[in-house]
Design a protein around this motif. Structure first.
Motif, PDB file in Angstrom:
ATOM      1  N   TYR A  20      18.313 -23.634 -30.423  1.00 30.57           N
ATOM      2  CA  TYR A  20      17.193 -23.992 -29.552  1.00 30.57           C
ATOM      3  C   TYR A  20      17.183 -25.502 -29.379  1.00 30.57           C
ATOM      4  O   TYR A  20      17.367 -26.240 -30.350  1.00 30.57           O
ATOM      5  CB  TYR A  20      15.854 -23.582 -30.174  1.00 30.57           C
ATOM      6  CG  TYR A  20      15.639 -22.098 -30.310  1.00 30.57           C
ATOM      7  CD1 TYR A  20      15.353 -21.306 -29.206  1.00 30.57           C
ATOM      8  CD2 TYR A  20      15.691 -21.483 -31.556  1.00 30.57           C
ATOM      9  CE1 TYR A  20      15.132 -19.942 -29.337  1.00 30.57           C
ATOM     10  CE2 TYR A  20      15.471 -20.116 -31.702  1.00 30.57           C
ATOM     11  CZ  TYR A  20      15.188 -19.362 -30.589  1.00 30.57           C
ATOM     12  OH  TYR A  20      14.972 -18.019 -30.729  1.00 30.57           O
ATOM     13  N   MET A  22      15.165 -28.789 -29.013  1.00 33.98           N
ATOM     14  CA  MET A  22      13.814 -29.280 -29.299  1.00 33.98           C
ATOM     15  C   MET A  22      13.799 -30.757 -28.944  1.00 33.98           C
ATOM     16  O   MET A  22      14.112 -31.597 -29.787  1.00 33.98           O
ATOM     17  CB  MET A  22      13.482 -29.107 -30.785  1.00 33.98           C
ATOM     18  CG  MET A  22      13.258 -27.664 -31.213  1.00 33.98           C
ATOM     19  SD  MET A  22      11.779 -26.948 -30.458  1.00 33.98           S
ATOM     20  CE  MET A  22      10.506 -27.825 -31.338  1.00 33.98           C
ATOM     21  N   VAL A  27      17.864 -27.049 -32.903  1.00 35.09           N
ATOM     22  CA  VAL A  27      17.610 -26.224 -34.081  1.00 35.09           C
ATOM     23  C   VAL A  27      18.607 -25.078 -34.040  1.00 35.09           C
ATOM     24  O   VAL A  27      18.657 -24.332 -33.052  1.00 35.09           O
ATOM     25  CB  VAL A  27      16.176 -25.636 -34.052  1.00 35.09           C
ATOM     26  CG1 VAL A  27      15.936 -24.740 -35.252  1.00 35.09           C
ATOM     27  CG2 VAL A  27      15.149 -26.740 -33.978  1.00 35.09           C
ATOM     28  N   ALA A  29      19.125 -21.775 -35.114  1.00 40.96           N
ATOM     29  CA  ALA A  29      18.358 -20.675 -35.712  1.00 40.96           C
ATOM     30  C   ALA A  29      19.293 -19.620 -36.305  1.00 40.96           C
ATOM     31  O   ALA A  29      18.995 -19.033 -37.336  1.00 40.96           O
ATOM     32  CB  ALA A  29      17.443 -20.048 -34.674  1.00 40.96           C
ATOM     33  N   PRO A  48      13.436 -16.234 -46.119  1.00 40.97           N
ATOM     34  CA  PRO A  48      12.273 -17.110 -46.041  1.00 40.97           C
ATOM     35  C   PRO A  48      11.845 -17.398 -44.609  1.00 40.97           C
ATOM     36  O   PRO A  48      12.599 -17.137 -43.658  1.00 40.97           O
ATOM     37  CB  PRO A  48      12.741 -18.399 -46.734  1.00 40.97           C
ATOM     38  CG  PRO A  48      14.182 -18.260 -47.011  1.00 40.97           C
ATOM     39  CD  PRO A  48      14.616 -16.868 -46.713  1.00 40.97           C
ATOM     40  N   GLY A  50      11.346 -19.070 -41.224  1.00 44.74           N
ATOM     41  CA  GLY A  50      12.203 -19.991 -40.487  1.00 44.74           C
ATOM     42  C   GLY A  50      13.690 -19.747 -40.676  1.00 44.74           C
ATOM     43  O   GLY A  50      14.521 -20.498 -40.163  1.00 44.74           O
ATOM     44  N   GLY A  52      15.500 -17.293 -39.486  1.00 44.63           N
ATOM     45  CA  GLY A  52      16.186 -16.739 -38.316  1.00 44.63           C
ATOM     46  C   GLY A  52      16.010 -15.247 -38.120  1.00 44.63           C
ATOM     47  O   GLY A  52      16.673 -14.654 -37.263  1.00 44.63           O
ATOM     48  N   SER A  54      13.390 -13.354 -36.930  1.00 45.83           N
ATOM     49  CA  SER A  54      12.866 -12.917 -35.624  1.00 45.83           C
ATOM     50  C   SER A  54      13.865 -13.224 -34.515  1.00 45.83           C
ATOM     51  O   SER A  54      14.023 -12.436 -33.566  1.00 45.83           O
ATOM     52  CB  SER A  54      11.530 -13.597 -35.319  1.00 45.83           C
ATOM     53  OG  SER A  54      10.559 -13.182 -36.243  1.00 45.83           O
ATOM     54  N   THR A  55      14.534 -14.349 -34.638  1.00 43.61           N
ATOM     55  CA  THR A  55      15.568 -14.699 -33.650  1.00 43.61           C
ATOM     56  C   THR A  55      16.615 -13.589 -33.592  1.00 43.61           C
ATOM     57  O   THR A  55      17.012 -13.138 -32.507  1.00 43.61           O
ATOM     58  CB  THR A  55      16.238 -16.030 -34.034  1.00 43.61           C
ATOM     59  OG1 THR A  55      15.228 -17.033 -34.132  1.00 43.61           O
ATOM     60  CG2 THR A  55      17.288 -16.442 -33.027  1.00 43.61           C
ATOM     61  N   GLU A 176       8.064  -7.540 -39.203  1.00 40.84           N
ATOM     62  CA  GLU A 176       6.915  -7.639 -40.110  1.00 40.84           C
ATOM     63  C   GLU A 176       5.756  -6.742 -39.681  1.00 40.84           C
ATOM     64  O   GLU A 176       4.632  -7.208 -39.479  1.00 40.84           O
ATOM     65  CB  GLU A 176       6.452  -9.094 -40.213  1.00 40.84           C
ATOM     66  CG  GLU A 176       7.579  -9.971 -40.728  1.00 40.84           C
ATOM     67  CD  GLU A 176       7.077 -11.156 -41.514  1.00 40.84           C
ATOM     68  OE1 GLU A 176       6.104 -10.989 -42.270  1.00 40.84           O
ATOM     69  OE2 GLU A 176       7.664 -12.232 -41.370  1.00 40.84           O
ATOM     70  N   HIS A 208       8.601  -8.833 -45.684  1.00 43.21           N
ATOM     71  CA  HIS A 208       8.503  -9.498 -46.987  1.00 43.21           C
ATOM     72  C   HIS A 208       8.046  -8.495 -48.030  1.00 43.21           C
ATOM     73  O   HIS A 208       7.860  -8.835 -49.187  1.00 43.21           O
ATOM     74  CB  HIS A 208       7.475 -10.640 -46.924  1.00 43.21           C
ATOM     75  CG  HIS A 208       7.882 -11.768 -46.047  1.00 43.21           C
ATOM     76  ND1 HIS A 208       8.968 -12.564 -46.334  1.00 43.21           N
ATOM     77  CD2 HIS A 208       7.377 -12.241 -44.888  1.00 43.21           C
ATOM     78  CE1 HIS A 208       9.096 -13.475 -45.377  1.00 43.21           C
ATOM     79  NE2 HIS A 208       8.144 -13.293 -44.484  1.00 43.21           N
TER      80      HIS A 208
END
Ligand SMILES: Nc1ncnc2c1ncn2[C@@H]1O[C@H](COP(=O)(O)OP(=O)(O)OP(=O)(O)O)[C@@H](O)[C@H]1O
Ligand SMILES: [Mg+2]
Length: 233
Positions: A20, A22, A27, A29, A48, A50, A52, A54-55, A176, A208
């Motif tokens: 991405y 920015m 970034v 991902a 954790p 961030g 990746g 959802s990407t 999630e 999680h």
């Protein structure tokens, strides 16, 4: 890690990068992700915030394009498909469930669940019957005319799962799905995924929740955009 590409893979990623922009910075991902998922698997993706996850899900669900690398659904390279073809593939093959439900607020529960069937060209009475059937099955038969804001969190997520199931997709992607629910309500949603899986639907679930992790037969872990583990649980 090399992709376990074979003839029966429902989903395969080979050397997938997603960057991405920015402002002036970039970034990364996803940083060279490869794996394959066969029909009938129940896979959890953990990592954790961030990292990746959802990407990765958005790419598998063809909601977004990779910067480079190959994503195949049913053996077909999605980068070669035109937007219209991708939309049809998404509608026919994939059902999505999100943490924040993403139900349409101005529509009743029944209308929300009927919506994906509109793109399949079914007559309205058939759409209504199919949606009603799925909602009754998951315990929302008494809530058909309610609007999403009139439902509890667990009921909203059940409605969202009904919407994902109503097209009878080969693959359900859930990001999630219990993240916004208390643990008891979360359990009933988890049980529902177990049931859907036992009927033959392939499920990929970002979570999680160790409970879901245990139910899934395979766990892929991701960190800083890289796969760090891929194991049968
Ligand atoms: N649209 C975007 N524009 C810019 N950067 C993005 C965008 N989407 C994600 N990112 C960045 O990409 C990285 C991965 O994000 P992603 O949403 O995939 O993480 P995640 O594992 O799902 O995290 P979480 O557990 O918090 O949901 C993060 O550093 C995030 O800031
Ligand atoms: Mg996420």
């Amino acid at each position: 890690m090399s992709a376990r590409l074979n003839g029966t893979a429902l989903v395969s990623l080979a050397g997938v990068y997603k960057t991405y922009a920015m402002g002036d910075a970039e970034v990364r991902a996803l940083d060279g992700v490869s794996f394959a998922i066969n029909t009938g698997e129940f896979v959890s993706i953990m990592g954790p915030s961030g990292s990746g996850k959802s990407t990765c899900m958005n790419l598998i669900g063809c909601l977004d394009h990779p910067t480079s690398g190959e994503i195949c659904i049913n053996g077909v390279d999605t980068s070669q498909m035109a937007e219209g073809e991708l939309a049809r593939l998404r509608n026919k093959t994939v059902g999505f469930v999100f943490q924040q439900y993403h139900l349409i607020p101005g529509m009743t529960v029944l209308e929300n669940v009927m919506l994906p069937l509109r793109y399949q060209g079914l007559p309205v009475h058939e759409r209504r019957e199919r949606a009603r059937e799925v909602l009754e099955r998951i315990g929302l038969g008494e809530r058909l005319r309610h609007r999403p804001y009139e439902l509890s969190g667990g009921q909203k997520q059940r409605a969202a799962i009904a919407r994902a199931m109503v097209t009878r997709p080969a693959l359900i992607l859930a990001d999630e799905p219990t993240g916004a629910l208390d643990s008891e309500t979360g359990h009933s949603v988890i049980d529902l995924f177990g049931e859907i899986h036992s009927e033959g639907t392939t499920i990929i679930i970002v979570t999680h929740d160790p409970e879901i992790g245990r139910m899934a037969k395979r766990m892929i872990t991701i960190r800083d955009g890289k796969i760090t583990g891929d194991a049968g649980v």
